[in-house]
Scaffold this active site. Sequence first.
Site, PDB file in Angstrom:
ATOM      1  N   HIS A 123      44.762  27.969  75.957  1.00  0.00           N
ATOM      2  CA  HIS A 123      45.904  28.729  76.206  1.00  0.00           C
ATOM      3  C   HIS A 123      46.639  28.133  77.758  1.00  0.00           C
ATOM      4  CE1 HIS A 123      47.704  32.651  77.947  1.00  0.00           C
ATOM      5  NE2 HIS A 123      48.302  32.152  77.259  1.00  0.00           N
TER       6      HIS A 123
ATOM      7  N   HIS B  61      54.991  28.658  82.465  1.00  0.00           N
ATOM      8  CA  HIS B  61      55.312  30.239  81.811  1.00  0.00           C
ATOM      9  C   HIS B  61      56.361  30.980  82.481  1.00  0.00           C
ATOM     10  CE1 HIS B  61      54.000  34.497  81.320  1.00  0.00           C
ATOM     11  NE2 HIS B  61      53.501  34.013  80.151  1.00  0.00           N
TER      12      HIS B  61
HETATM   13  O1  G3P Z   1      51.536  31.585  72.767  1.00  0.00           O
HETATM   14  C1  G3P Z   1      50.414  32.726  73.121  1.00  0.00           C
HETATM   15  C2  G3P Z   1      50.615  33.343  74.494  1.00  0.00           C
HETATM   16  O2  G3P Z   1      50.636  32.213  75.374  1.00  0.00           O
HETATM   17  C3  G3P Z   1      51.723  34.082  74.568  1.00  0.00           C
HETATM   18  O3  G3P Z   1      51.830  34.911  75.798  1.00  0.00           O
HETATM   19  O4  G3P Z   1      52.645  35.438  77.777  1.00  0.00           O
HETATM   20  O5  G3P Z   1      50.604  33.795  77.764  1.00  0.00           O
HETATM   21  O6  G3P Z   1      52.963  33.144  77.191  1.00  0.00           O
HETATM   22  P1  G3P Z   1      51.834  34.281  77.114  1.00  0.00           P
HETATM   23 CA    CA Z   2      52.640  31.017  76.083  1.00  0.00          CA
END
Ligand code: G3P
Ligand code: CA
Length: 241
Positions: free
Chosen positions: A7, A49
């Site tokens: 992630h 992000h």
């Molecule tokens: O794509 C999964 C996750 O990354 C979505 O949430 O806020 O971490 O972008 P966020």
């Molecule tokens: Ca994400």
Amino acid sequence: MVLNFAHRGSLTDAPENTLPAFLHALDHGAKAIELDVQLTKDGALVVCHDHTLKRFNPAATKRIKDCTLAEIKQIDIGSTFSEAYQGLTLATLEEVLDLVPPDVLLNIEIKNIPVLYEGIEQRLLDCLKQYNRMETVIISSFDHVALEKVQQLAPDMDLGMLFHYRILRTWDYVRESGLRIRSIHPNQVYVDQNFVQQCKALGYEVYPYTVLSKSRYEELLSYGVDGTFTNLPSIFGQPNA
Ligand code: G3P
Ligand code: CA
């Protein structure tokens, strides 16, 4: 096979969504990586992000959409993580595609809310075509209208539908959207066995986000998920963990 996405790269080793974070993920053995894309004022795809860089550099208060790529490349986003990353800047998507080998699946999330990036879908698809990456990427978004635009522009593109909040019968919503969705990406907090079974009965893969403990990971696996988004190298580093 279970597929776990690193992630934002390996965000415990290096600033999230940066080239060093992706390198660390590869070093850990990741076979899938998640990242977020946005557009600069002059139309460059950058990997980030948040809609500003304040979290990484308190002086950087402007929104990404209001900065040129040249301005973005002046902003240090590494020092707040550690001195070792002083001078690190946001990566362009092209830089990431140059780095990550094609046998590593990428999940590229269009970060479209609250800022709405006009034309980001076409820009992203052009970039993926140029890098011959149309078949080794899943495009996802919380903005389902963006997913619809992607499908109109590239009907064969794999799509992941993100859900932050728990909604009634998510799986029916996905089916009734009329989109050709490969996978459902729900917030992991509300995923249970019934959720997974209902989604999978309709043919969707299920990848909950963001898994932060091994015990929750094991629980999700027992429900039959196809994988997860996780910050833990001990999970994304082992493709079949
Ligand atoms: O794509 C999964 C996750 O990354 C979505 O949430 O806020 O971490 O972008 P966020
Ligand atoms: Ca994400």
